[in-house]
Design a protein around this motif. Structure first.
Motif, PDB file in Angstrom:
ATOM      1  N   LEU A 157     -14.474  -3.045   0.673  1.00  0.00           N
ATOM      2  CA  LEU A 157     -13.634  -3.300   1.855  1.00  0.00           C
ATOM      3  C   LEU A 157     -12.432  -2.361   1.893  1.00  0.00           C
ATOM      4  CD1 LEU A 157     -13.428  -7.210   2.148  1.00  0.00           C
ATOM      5  CD2 LEU A 157     -14.712  -5.631   3.596  1.00  0.00           C
ATOM      6  N   ILE A 158     -11.777  -2.197   0.759  1.00  0.00           N
ATOM      7  CA  ILE A 158     -10.547  -1.400   0.761  1.00  0.00           C
ATOM      8  C   ILE A 158     -10.864   0.084   0.990  1.00  0.00           C
ATOM      9  CG2 ILE A 158     -10.211  -0.891  -1.719  1.00  0.00           C
ATOM     10  CD1 ILE A 158      -7.305  -2.286  -0.532  1.00  0.00           C
ATOM     11  N   ASN A 159     -11.943   0.556   0.364  1.00  0.00           N
ATOM     12  CA  ASN A 159     -12.298   1.968   0.551  1.00  0.00           C
ATOM     13  C   ASN A 159     -12.729   2.245   1.990  1.00  0.00           C
ATOM     14  OD1 ASN A 159     -11.661   2.645  -2.092  1.00  0.00           O
ATOM     15  ND2 ASN A 159     -13.715   2.134  -2.851  1.00  0.00           N
ATOM     16  N   THR A 160     -13.433   1.286   2.591  1.00  0.00           N
ATOM     17  CA  THR A 160     -13.860   1.447   3.984  1.00  0.00           C
ATOM     18  C   THR A 160     -12.652   1.401   4.917  1.00  0.00           C
ATOM     19  OG1 THR A 160     -15.918   0.337   3.408  1.00  0.00           O
ATOM     20  CG2 THR A 160     -15.454   0.564   5.748  1.00  0.00           C
ATOM     21  N   GLN A 161     -11.719   0.488   4.632  1.00  0.00           N
ATOM     22  CA  GLN A 161     -10.520   0.403   5.473  1.00  0.00           C
ATOM     23  C   GLN A 161      -9.715   1.705   5.410  1.00  0.00           C
ATOM     24  OE1 GLN A 161      -9.548  -0.923   8.016  1.00  0.00           O
ATOM     25  NE2 GLN A 161      -8.211  -2.686   7.698  1.00  0.00           N
ATOM     26  N   LYS A 162      -9.615   2.294   4.218  1.00  0.00           N
ATOM     27  CA  LYS A 162      -8.885   3.565   4.091  1.00  0.00           C
ATOM     28  C   LYS A 162      -9.521   4.648   4.958  1.00  0.00           C
ATOM     29  CE  LYS A 162      -6.917   3.059  -0.545  1.00  0.00           C
ATOM     30  NZ  LYS A 162      -7.051   3.421  -1.965  1.00  0.00           N
ATOM     31  N   LEU A 163     -10.866   4.722   4.916  1.00  0.00           N
ATOM     32  CA  LEU A 163     -11.577   5.747   5.698  1.00  0.00           C
ATOM     33  C   LEU A 163     -11.466   5.486   7.200  1.00  0.00           C
ATOM     34  CD1 LEU A 163     -14.756   6.169   3.488  1.00  0.00           C
ATOM     35  CD2 LEU A 163     -13.005   7.919   3.921  1.00  0.00           C
ATOM     36  N   CYS A 164     -11.565   4.222   7.593  1.00  0.00           N
ATOM     37  CA  CYS A 164     -11.539   3.893   9.020  1.00  0.00           C
ATOM     38  C   CYS A 164     -10.162   4.129   9.624  1.00  0.00           C
ATOM     39  CB  CYS A 164     -11.968   2.446   9.244  1.00  0.00           C
ATOM     40  SG  CYS A 164     -13.736   2.226   9.078  1.00  0.00           S
ATOM     41  N   LYS A 165      -9.128   3.822   8.865  1.00  0.00           N
ATOM     42  CA  LYS A 165      -7.767   3.942   9.408  1.00  0.00           C
ATOM     43  C   LYS A 165      -7.253   5.377   9.411  1.00  0.00           C
ATOM     44  CE  LYS A 165      -5.545  -0.492   9.445  1.00  0.00           C
ATOM     45  NZ  LYS A 165      -4.318  -1.210   9.101  1.00  0.00           N
ATOM     46  N   ARG A 166      -7.949   6.267   8.694  1.00  0.00           N
ATOM     47  CA  ARG A 166      -7.507   7.667   8.636  1.00  0.00           C
ATOM     48  C   ARG A 166      -7.467   8.266  10.045  1.00  0.00           C
ATOM     49  NH1 ARG A 166     -10.651  11.068   4.259  1.00  0.00           N
ATOM     50  NH2 ARG A 166      -9.515   9.639   2.910  1.00  0.00           N
ATOM     51  N   VAL A 209      -0.510  -6.051  -5.690  1.00  0.00           N
ATOM     52  CA  VAL A 209      -1.216  -6.542  -4.502  1.00  0.00           C
ATOM     53  C   VAL A 209      -0.316  -6.548  -3.270  1.00  0.00           C
ATOM     54  CG1 VAL A 209      -2.875  -7.929  -5.802  1.00  0.00           C
ATOM     55  CG2 VAL A 209      -0.756  -8.985  -5.038  1.00  0.00           C
ATOM     56  N   THR A 210       0.853  -5.913  -3.390  1.00  0.00           N
ATOM     57  CA  THR A 210       1.729  -5.817  -2.221  1.00  0.00           C
ATOM     58  C   THR A 210       1.871  -4.372  -1.749  1.00  0.00           C
ATOM     59  OG1 THR A 210       3.683  -5.609  -3.614  1.00  0.00           O
ATOM     60  CG2 THR A 210       3.078  -7.831  -2.940  1.00  0.00           C
ATOM     61  N   ALA A 211       1.243  -3.435  -2.454  1.00  0.00           N
ATOM     62  CA  ALA A 211       1.364  -2.015  -2.100  1.00  0.00           C
ATOM     63  C   ALA A 211       0.707  -1.748  -0.749  1.00  0.00           C
ATOM     64  CB  ALA A 211       0.707  -1.159  -3.172  1.00  0.00           C
ATOM     65  N   PRO A 212       1.203  -0.727  -0.002  1.00  0.00           N
ATOM     66  CA  PRO A 212       0.526  -0.372   1.254  1.00  0.00           C
ATOM     67  C   PRO A 212      -0.883   0.164   0.996  1.00  0.00           C
ATOM     68  CG  PRO A 212       2.337   1.146   0.776  1.00  0.00           C
ATOM     69  CD  PRO A 212       2.398   0.071  -0.250  1.00  0.00           C
ATOM     70  N   LEU A 213      -1.701   0.115   2.048  1.00  0.00           N
ATOM     71  CA  LEU A 213      -3.124   0.456   1.935  1.00  0.00           C
ATOM     72  C   LEU A 213      -3.386   1.731   1.145  1.00  0.00           C
ATOM     73  CD1 LEU A 213      -6.079  -0.163   2.864  1.00  0.00           C
ATOM     74  CD2 LEU A 213      -5.607   1.228   4.885  1.00  0.00           C
ATOM     75  N   GLU A 214      -2.690   2.814   1.500  1.00  0.00           N
ATOM     76  CA  GLU A 214      -2.992   4.106   0.885  1.00  0.00           C
ATOM     77  C   GLU A 214      -2.695   4.130  -0.609  1.00  0.00           C
ATOM     78  OE1 GLU A 214      -4.827   6.514   1.986  1.00  0.00           O
ATOM     79  OE2 GLU A 214      -5.076   5.295   3.780  1.00  0.00           O
ATOM     80  N   GLU A 215      -1.798   3.227  -1.048  1.00  0.00           N
ATOM     81  CA  GLU A 215      -1.432   3.211  -2.470  1.00  0.00           C
ATOM     82  C   GLU A 215      -2.233   2.190  -3.272  1.00  0.00           C
ATOM     83  OE1 GLU A 215       2.833   2.699  -2.664  1.00  0.00           O
ATOM     84  OE2 GLU A 215       3.078   4.237  -1.120  1.00  0.00           O
ATOM     85  N   ARG A 216      -3.105   1.444  -2.595  1.00  0.00           N
ATOM     86  CA  ARG A 216      -3.899   0.454  -3.330  1.00  0.00           C
ATOM     87  C   ARG A 216      -4.928   1.157  -4.201  1.00  0.00           C
ATOM     88  NH1 ARG A 216      -3.765  -5.117  -1.761  1.00  0.00           N
ATOM     89  NH2 ARG A 216      -1.860  -5.289  -0.581  1.00  0.00           N
TER      90      ARG A 216
END
Lengths: 111, 148
Positions: A61-70, B102-109
């Motif tokens: 989920l997190i990797n997909t969200q990173k790619l989608c939001k780019r 678990v509070t970091a912004p998306l790019e830093e997760r």
């Protein structure tokens, strides 16, 4: 785990069912990768039939969200998340990273 | 009065240490958790902690080799469900891994450490031991909140 996908006018909808764990997370990732490979980055995921998600699924989920939001080209939204899975998302701090909708219709309509 | 920790019920099963075993391990754990009369949230949380612990054993202790086993014992006593996971791979102490932010912004997760979070937050006790006889991870979930 089984996954179905459907393409709507403004987003793609993915519906996994069963367990998303280390054994099945690659299949979940592949379904999402296939959508992104078509240049679609607005994705709703229907969690209503998901019984369990482990950290392996959360990584997808997190990797997909990173790619989608780019480049602001889209995002992943979640819908119909069962209570136990929602508490996993809360513990992992994901509820600030994903929009979570009560039902699929609202999630699809949000795009 | 002293609380008895003598196990009333003991179940043991051995699973090949590969990801394909996770669903069967889950089934085994869920049965024990139901027998310990945990509520559905408790069952989910124990299932989750054990899934994460076994995934770690498969990935880190055995390095995804398919030659090892995970021995899984569930003990139910008056106060708790105790799950003992034993493997014979490389020592891996989950308590030594720092918690993710678990509070970091998306790019830093980062995408690691979340599994350990579930183990720590969702079990009441986590003990780890390793010796030449193997690694033992003990996960305890109280059946009811312990008396103060």
């Amino acid at each position: 785990m089984q996954i179905t996908s459907a393409q709507y006018k403004h987003c793609d909808l993915v519906k996994p069912s069963g367990r998303i764990d280390s054994a099945t997370a690659p299949q979940f990732a592949e379904a999402l990768d296939q959508i992104m490979a078509k240049g679609q980055y607005k994705i709703a995921i229907d969690f209503s039939q998901v019984e369990f998600i482990s950290s392996a699924g959360l990584r997808v989920l997190i990797n997909t969200q990173k790619l989608c939001k780019r480049y602001n080209r889209g995002e992943v939204a979640l819908a119909s998340v069962p209570e136990n899975i929602l508490s996993a998302l809360e513990l992992a701090g994901f509820t600030t990273l994903f929009k979570i909708y009560e039902d699929v219709l609202t999630a699809v309509g949000s795009f | 009065m002293e609380v008895s920790r003598k196990p009333l019920i003991v179940h043991t099963a051995v699973f090949p240490a590969r990801y394909e075993s996770l669903a069967s391990i889950s089934q085994f754990i869920r049965q024990a958790a139901a027998q310990a009369e945990l509520d559905s949230t408790g069952v989910y949380r124990v299932d989750s902690a054990v899934d994460e612990a076994c995934s770690n054993i498969i990935e880190h202790a055995y390095g995804n080799r398919v030659t090892g086993n995970i021995e899984c014992t569930c003990q139910i006593d008056d106060t708790a469900l105790t799950i003992i996971l034993r493997d014979y791979g490389r020592p891996f102490n989950p308590n030594a891994i720092p918690e993710p932010d678990v509070t970091a912004p998306l790019e830093e997760r980062t995408d690691h450490g979340l599994g350990l979070l579930f183990i720590r937050k969702w079990m009441d006790e986590v003990h780890y031991e390793f010796s030449e006889q193997g690694n033992t991870l003990t996960l305890v979930k109280y059946r009811k909140p312990p008396k103060q």
